[in-house]
Design an enzyme around this catalytic site. Structure first.
Site, PDB file in Angstrom:
ATOM      1  N   LYS A  21     -18.221 -62.136  -4.274  1.00  0.00           N
ATOM      2  CA  LYS A  21     -18.805 -63.440  -3.903  1.00  0.00           C
ATOM      3  C   LYS A  21     -19.695 -63.281  -2.690  1.00  0.00           C
ATOM      4  CE  LYS A  21     -16.263 -64.085   0.007  1.00  0.00           C
ATOM      5  NZ  LYS A  21     -16.817 -64.030   1.345  1.00  0.00           N
TER       6      LYS A  21
ATOM      7  N   ASP B 160      -9.595 -66.708  -0.111  1.00  0.00           N
ATOM      8  CA  ASP B 160     -10.695 -66.473  -1.054  1.00  0.00           C
ATOM      9  C   ASP B 160     -10.218 -66.145  -2.467  1.00  0.00           C
ATOM     10  OD1 ASP B 160     -12.380 -66.783   1.096  1.00  0.00           O
ATOM     11  OD2 ASP B 160     -12.892 -64.660   1.278  1.00  0.00           O
TER      12      ASP B 160
END
Ligand code: C5P
Length: 321
Positions: free
Chosen positions: A25, A152
């Site tokens: 990401k 995350d």
């Protein structure tokens, strides 16, 4: 546990091994609020999954064993502290079974690079073990385990684009088109996420703003940025990119300023540190410019490697068994 980098054999696959592919990401907006009493920071964290992938294979085994191959794997713990091993253990505990699995990680996402590589491996391990053990755990329960593992990790399961609030784990999926063309400059060595947050707090104290939730308003997603993701407009996205951890990452690693400048001079619409760094992310207007930025960065010696990748990418996906 063993430290050997043995690939899972074809025989392992034939005996029911499951492979999951999972993306890295980049945070296109990372707005950091004040430090909370629990030590975490409230975030408005806009995640975008990008097409750099790790693969995690879960194979039948006696006991929990973890091996790895690929980039930078000498810096990954191959024991129970690895987040992927903790994911397998947490899933097994929830179902009251033994965490018997051989997890083999094939790494392509930079290690400790601010691209959620460890979180990605945890989400992939969770999905792979769930399939290997035939548990069919509901998606919500998997996301709950992800959130316990790290801020995350839920996003690595979901992919695409999402807004993370709270400490980043409360996810709202976002509409996103594309493709967006990125280049990622991989640094030599990682940065510790807690250290970067601590440096952010220190810089805020030093500047006189204060660093607690009483000093800093709860951050919010930028509507212009969300619109840019929705419409797939790289120029609008470039204008709205922001990372409140960038100053802290640069303070700990001043050499990153030269990396950012090199990519910008080579034609990037915008450059920013990815998450807590030290990977630097460059948004390009098109694929050709991305290739040119990657070549310039590679030749510049301001980074270890430069990797073009497009976004959005899907979340953790079972490839086969
Ligand atoms: O949740 P995760 O384990 O990824 O967080 C790693 C560290 O990053 C935390 O221990 C904390 O120091 C910092 N962090 C934070 N605020 C967040 C997310 C992470 O301070 N929202």
């Amino acid at each position: 546990m063993t430290a050997a980098a043995t690939p899972v054999s074809d025989a392992g696959r034939a005996s029911g091994a499951v492979t999951v592919r999972v993306p890295a990401k980049v945070n296109v907006q990372l707005a950091v609020g004040g430090r909370r009493p629990d030590g975490f920071h409230d975030l408005a964290n806009v995640f975008l999954a990008v097409g750099l992938y790790d693969e995690v294979t879960a194979a039948p085994a006696d006991g929990l064993r973890i091996t790895a191959e690929g980039r930078d794997t000498e810096n990954i713990p191959l024991d129970a502290t690895n987040l992927a091993a903790r994911a397998a253990a947490a899933l097994a505990a929830r179902h009251g079974i033994a965490p018997d699995v051989h997890l083999h990680i094939v790494k392509d996402i930079p290690v400790a690079g601010g691209m959620a590589g460890g979180s990605a491996d945890a989400a992939a391990a969770l999905l792979a073990c769930d399939a290997l053990w035939g548990l069919d755990t509901p998606r919500d329960a998997l996301l709950e385990i992800c959130a316990e593992l790290g801020s995350d990790v839920p996003f690595s399961l979901v992919g695409g684009a999402a807004l993370g609030e709270g400490r980043g784990e409360l996810l709202t999926p976002l509409e996103v088109s594309g493709p967006f063309h990125w280049v990622f400059a991989v640094a030599d060595g990682g940065l510790s996420t807690p250290a970067v947050y601590r440096e952010c707090d220190r810089l805020r104290q030093e500047s006189g703003t204060g660093d607690t939730i009483d000093d800093i308003p709860v951050p919010a997603a930028d509507p212009a940025l969300l619109a840019a993701l929705r419409t797939g407009d790289p120029h609008a996205l470039a204008a709205a990119l922001g990372n409140d951890l960038q100053a802290a990452a640069l303070s700990l690693r001043p050499a990153l300023a030269a990396t950012l400048r090199t990519g910008t001079d080579a034609g990037a619409l915008a450059a920013l540190v990815s998450g807590s760094g030290p990977t630097c992310a460059f948004l390009a207007p098109d694929a050709d410019t991305a290739a040119k930025i990657a070549t310039t960065l590679t030749e510049s010696a301001t980074c270890l490697a430069a990797r073009p990748a497009t976004a959005p990418a899907p979340g953790a996906t079972v490839l086969g068994r």
